[in-house]
Scaffold this active site. Sequence first.
Site, mmCIF file in Angstrom:
data_model
loop_
_atom_site.group_PDB
_atom_site.id
_atom_site.type_symbol
_atom_site.label_atom_id
_atom_site.label_comp_id
_atom_site.label_asym_id
_atom_site.label_seq_id
_atom_site.Cartn_x
_atom_site.Cartn_y
_atom_site.Cartn_z
ATOM 1 N N ASP A 190 0.852 -1.186 0.000
ATOM 2 C CA ASP A 190 0.000 0.000 0.000
ATOM 3 C C ASP A 190 0.893 1.244 0.000
ATOM 4 O OD1 ASP A 190 -2.351 1.600 0.372
ATOM 5 O OD2 ASP A 190 -1.828 1.736 2.496
ATOM 6 N N ASP B 82 -0.225 5.215 0.739
ATOM 7 C CA ASP B 82 -0.498 6.203 1.792
ATOM 8 C C ASP B 82 -0.755 5.524 3.139
ATOM 9 O OD1 ASP B 82 -0.458 7.581 -0.536
ATOM 10 O OD2 ASP B 82 -2.476 8.428 -0.375
ATOM 11 N N CYS C 28 -6.300 2.678 -7.971
ATOM 12 C CA CYS C 28 -7.742 2.819 -8.211
ATOM 13 C C CYS C 28 -8.138 4.260 -7.880
ATOM 14 C CB CYS C 28 -8.534 1.852 -7.335
ATOM 15 S SG CYS C 28 -10.321 2.173 -7.365
ATOM 16 N N CYS D 231 -16.680 0.119 -7.789
ATOM 17 C CA CYS D 231 -15.919 -0.342 -8.958
ATOM 18 C C CYS D 231 -15.326 -1.729 -8.697
ATOM 19 C CB CYS D 231 -14.791 0.648 -9.277
ATOM 20 S SG CYS D 231 -13.527 0.705 -7.993
ATOM 21 N N ASP E 95 -1.897 -0.613 5.849
ATOM 22 C CA ASP E 95 -2.316 -0.121 7.166
ATOM 23 C C ASP E 95 -3.811 -0.253 7.415
ATOM 24 O OD1 ASP E 95 -2.787 1.891 5.184
ATOM 25 O OD2 ASP E 95 -3.067 3.352 6.798
#
Length: 352
Positions: free
Chosen positions: A9, A11, A93, A101, A130
């Site tokens: 991931d 952020d 995304c 979606c 996270d």
Amino acid sequence: MSQKILFIDRDGTLIEEPKSDFQIDTLEKLRFEKDAIPTLLKLKKFGFKFVMVSNQDGLGTPSFPKENFEIAHEKMLDILKSCGIEFQDIFICPHFENENCACRKPKTAMLEEYIKHELYDKEQSFVIGDRESDMILASNLGVRGLKYGALSWKEIENEILSSFRSASYQRTTKETDIKVKVCLNGGKVSIKTGIDFFDHMLEQIAVHGDIGLEISCKGDLEIDEHHSVEDVALALGACIKKALGDKIGIARYGFTLPMDECLASCAMDFCNRPHLVYKAKFKKSHLGALSTEMIEHFFYSLSYAMGVSLHLKVKGKNDHHKAEGLFKAFAKALKMAVKIESENLASSKGVI
């Protein structure tokens, strides 16, 4: 070909996520999470590839212009590249959660090619993130999830490496029942063979080789120690070989070690052409309950089970020191030979 992949991931995991608007859209907001870069560099040495998987709510809308996102994103990638870290693929995304979606994590549409063509090794790949959605993504991919925040980057590194280059092996015959567990990156040491001096020697391999080693042996010691020593060697060798896997990146070779008045040397090559050259003479027939002639047989069985060419020799006066010197020299050579030094296989043939 399946790869060892870390699906990471962005952020809140790789870089800090602003709590004000959850958007990193300026250079001032770009900050890396503590130990993220050194951890990725360490894992890169162990052959892991990196794939970024990120949800960026409303990317490309007036509330989150794409050009603002790209300024910080490209700077982040430039910094990582300058440190030696590059992502094999980056999947983002841009949709809001309420758009439902197919690509938003924890759904797997962005990773369809990886799933369809089995491009990742499920046993040796991880999702790092996270949020709970990252952990669900891990489950959907059939890999283990490591939650950043609950774990620091250093703890994530330890979790990954403790499961990597580890193996268990059991050997059961009419004469012995042996269980061995090896972690080449270090770990618990517990050795119980029923032969105290042999236990002491095996501990030298663990301590001086800096490996985790657990051995339990139930053998026919009422007859003698032969079957126990031989089968422990075979099980240990097979377990080390299994833990090494494809051997990509290992140094392959190594060592000489003085032990008080003794000089013990060991040269080792993980060439998959087993061979033993052994030069050692002992005055005593036994050291504790271990026959000194079984020391050579131990290393013979071990070398063939490991698939190594092994040269051992020792000179000295004290038999205990000579035996211990051999095991310590072997341990140091093993530590040197299994060390990850590159991302390549140490062979011009392309196979070991």
